[in-house]
Motif scaffolding. Sequence first.
Motif, mmCIF file in Angstrom:
data_model
loop_
_atom_site.group_PDB
_atom_site.id
_atom_site.type_symbol
_atom_site.label_atom_id
_atom_site.label_comp_id
_atom_site.label_asym_id
_atom_site.label_seq_id
_atom_site.Cartn_x
_atom_site.Cartn_y
_atom_site.Cartn_z
ATOM 1 N N LYS B 68 -13.946 25.313 35.232
ATOM 2 C CA LYS B 68 -15.127 25.839 34.536
ATOM 3 C C LYS B 68 -16.188 26.344 35.519
ATOM 4 C CE LYS B 68 -15.884 21.834 32.586
ATOM 5 N NZ LYS B 68 -14.839 21.034 33.245
ATOM 6 N N SER B 69 -16.534 25.471 36.460
ATOM 7 C CA SER B 69 -17.546 25.896 37.434
ATOM 8 C C SER B 69 -17.046 27.079 38.243
ATOM 9 C CB SER B 69 -17.887 24.748 38.382
ATOM 10 O OG SER B 69 -18.434 23.676 37.666
ATOM 11 N N SER B 70 -15.761 27.070 38.571
ATOM 12 C CA SER B 70 -15.203 28.195 39.316
ATOM 13 C C SER B 70 -15.387 29.489 38.549
ATOM 14 C CB SER B 70 -13.713 27.973 39.581
ATOM 15 O OG SER B 70 -13.531 26.786 40.309
ATOM 16 N N GLN B 111 -24.320 22.714 38.648
ATOM 17 C CA GLN B 111 -23.903 21.394 38.198
ATOM 18 C C GLN B 111 -24.649 20.313 38.993
ATOM 19 O OE1 GLN B 111 -19.700 21.183 38.061
ATOM 20 N NE2 GLN B 111 -19.632 19.026 37.490
HETATM 21 N N1 LIG Z 1 -14.776 25.768 47.086
HETATM 22 C C1 LIG Z 1 -13.615 25.173 46.730
HETATM 23 N N2 LIG Z 1 -12.689 24.903 47.664
HETATM 24 C C2 LIG Z 1 -11.543 24.317 47.321
HETATM 25 N N3 LIG Z 1 -11.205 23.958 46.077
HETATM 26 C C3 LIG Z 1 -12.082 24.203 45.097
HETATM 27 C C4 LIG Z 1 -13.346 24.822 45.371
HETATM 28 N N4 LIG Z 1 -14.029 24.949 44.219
HETATM 29 C C5 LIG Z 1 -13.236 24.429 43.264
HETATM 30 N N5 LIG Z 1 -12.061 23.991 43.782
HETATM 31 C C6 LIG Z 1 -10.967 23.393 43.032
HETATM 32 O O1 LIG Z 1 -10.750 24.169 41.892
HETATM 33 C C7 LIG Z 1 -10.466 23.335 40.772
HETATM 34 C C8 LIG Z 1 -11.437 23.640 39.664
HETATM 35 O O2 LIG Z 1 -12.746 23.177 40.042
HETATM 36 P P1 LIG Z 1 -14.040 23.387 39.179
HETATM 37 O O3 LIG Z 1 -15.169 22.888 39.958
HETATM 38 O O4 LIG Z 1 -14.094 24.794 38.735
HETATM 39 O O5 LIG Z 1 -13.765 22.449 37.941
HETATM 40 P P2 LIG Z 1 -14.707 22.093 36.729
HETATM 41 O O6 LIG Z 1 -13.976 22.507 35.517
HETATM 42 O O7 LIG Z 1 -16.047 22.635 36.924
HETATM 43 O O8 LIG Z 1 -14.720 20.515 36.798
HETATM 44 P P3 LIG Z 1 -15.895 19.477 36.524
HETATM 45 O O9 LIG Z 1 -15.922 19.222 35.075
HETATM 46 O O10 LIG Z 1 -15.487 18.277 37.286
HETATM 47 O O11 LIG Z 1 -17.150 20.085 37.029
HETATM 48 C C9 LIG Z 1 -10.547 21.910 41.266
HETATM 49 O O12 LIG Z 1 -9.230 21.459 41.510
HETATM 50 C C10 LIG Z 1 -11.308 22.003 42.537
HETATM 51 O O13 LIG Z 1 -10.879 21.032 43.447
#
Ligand SMILES: Nc1ncnc2c1ncn2[C@@H]1O[C@H](COP(=O)(O)OP(=O)(O)OP(=O)(O)O)[C@@H](O)[C@H]1O
Lengths: 358, 281
Positions: B68-70, B111
């Motif tokens: 999601k954050s990505s 976040q």
């Molecule tokens: N800068 C980065 N370098 C390496 N891996 C990353 C990076 N950013 C995200 N990831 C990986 O990408 C995947 C998705 O991460 P993301 O932060 O987008 O999840 P999320 O849905 O926001 O989770 P949460 O609810 O915990 O915030 C995870 O496996 C994370 O480890």
Amino acid sequence: MFYRETGQFKSSYKADQAIFPLSQDRWFILFLIIIAFLVIPLTASEYLLQAVMIPLLIFSLASIGLNLLVGYAGQLSLGTGGFMAVGAYMTYKLTTAFPEINIIIVFILAGLISACVGLLFGIPSLRIKGFYLAVATLASQFFLVWMFNKVAWFYNYNSSGTITAPPRELFGITVTGPTATAETRYIVVLAIVCVFALIAKNLVRGRLGRSWMAVRDMDIAAEIIGIRPFQTKLIAFSISSFYCGLAGALMVFLWLGSAETEAFSINESFYVLFMIIIGGLGSILGSFLGATFIVCVPILLTNAPQLFGLSMPIDLQKHIEIMLFGFLIVFFLIVEPHGLARLWQIAKEKLRLWPFPY
Amino acid sequence: MNETAAPSNEETNKNGSSDLEKNTTFETLLEVHNISLSFGGVHALDEVSFDIRKGEIRAIIGPNGAGKSSMLNVINGFYHPQKGSITYKGNERKKMSPQVAASQGIARTFQNIALFRGMTTLDNIMTGRNLKMKKGIFWQMLHWGPARNEEIHHREIAEHVIDFLEIEPIRKTPVGRLPYGLQKRVELGRALAAQPDLLLLDEPMAGMNVEEKEDMCRFIIDVNEEFGTTIALIEHDMGVVMDLSDRVVVLNYGKKIADGTPDFVRADQGVVDAYLGVSEK
Ligand SMILES: Nc1ncnc2c1ncn2[C@@H]1O[C@H](COP(=O)(O)OP(=O)(O)OP(=O)(O)O)[C@@H](O)[C@H]1O
Ligand SMILES: [Mg+2]
């Protein structure tokens, strides 16, 4: 009881954005300015002007310059001495080549050249961060001093290798050179420092200052609001170099009268860095407080024992001085990074409540 | 919330590229198309496509690490996806820089709070106005005439945001000293000060107590309704998501597993499984 905001409601954002929103502060600063411009030159001895007031003001200017970079933009620099040298040597070259140009304009031009040199060194250095940036600025310090030492063109090929302030006039009064009195030199330095302190204050309370602090506090977040960290840091670097260059020019032309590259060694860089750490990172007032403190302490240490009829060996004085500075730097870095300026602010807050502290 | 969208689940396929809402009265503000993003071996996003319509509140949900954050980082130009394209306000591009995104009206919160800790609340919010301030460095040095008028004009807008978020008393407090909930609010203020067209909120209510959450919900709805700002938000609290959003995208392991109205998404078996931890494949 007399120092508080009560009854001073700011009816406009303009009033709230003034440098000194409280009227007591405005009166106090006006009072200081009158003392500085009128009372001190009329009453102070040559020694007080030459040994205390002039260096204090010049180092305040250098501290402001370094504080813009370190305190506001968050980029550590150890190159202050080098940029002060640029200002001094460029003033020398310009005023010996074009004696007819007004000396104030020469100072400004030398500052601008210093800013350009800052830009030149900033472009490669600012791509790196923290410790490595400090090392890169250290390299610029050594390179600049080495260059002014080695390239005889910078000191007009004279045999001694020193630059000497030639006599220059302003409104018919000699302000530089051996015949200039301490009073005139003091007034000129004071006027320049006041103007540039005001400019610095304006910069830090406007958009540029906020961009600097944003980059300092979190460069990623700065990017998402559209700030370009590299450009922002570069501007800080070159404005900082302008201030340091100007301070270097004043140091030779309005204080020492002549100088060699020795005067701009790495010690100078640390000296100014100590001033802003003790005075307060990220504060214009702190730059003044820190410079005052570091200029005055050695003088007090020299004179105080005699007042009590004691004598203290010179080397002991030096050691006490170094220990005191060392202790204070550790103290301020750990306990109060905002330095003397913050202590001053706390004192004012206390005063605001006095005599009913609740 | 979204009255026009008939929740006829049967018509929508599992990946939810909802043919049911092909209603052309909606204007698309942003569309991401087949976005793939990986870090080394980790596929953070895998062929994700969805759109955000002008004026809606779009939620992005999914379990931890779903990407999601990505996704938000791709939209505002922090991460550059290996594949796919982004169409924003009708212009298609492969990647953006954060500055370009900001100058085109995308603002966001993080976040983990990303405020300027040494600066006051007011200064933090004023930085949100930075891009809109045009007076050059020489005017700023003088802080007089046009430069001061500009400063005052933007100060008024910042004060408006401060009023709106009810944070007047902490105007001059350095944000590092504020409690967590207020910091989140100030961060929203900084984003709002930019008067964005698209506001990205990454877990705006995480770690808040019930009262703070209610306030935050109210602010989000008010921003959307009063200023017509389009909002994309990530949130874990399902109740909040169901209340606030017009449409929801569900991500799991970097893939989109559902897309539609809150009711539709809640009823989706794949979504239920993902949240209950039933492993796919
Ligand atoms: N800068 C980065 N370098 C390496 N891996 C990353 C990076 N950013 C995200 N990831 C990986 O990408 C995947 C998705 O991460 P993301 O932060 O987008 O999840 P999320 O849905 O926001 O989770 P949460 O609810 O915990 O915030 C995870 O496996 C994370 O480890
Ligand atoms: Mg996340």
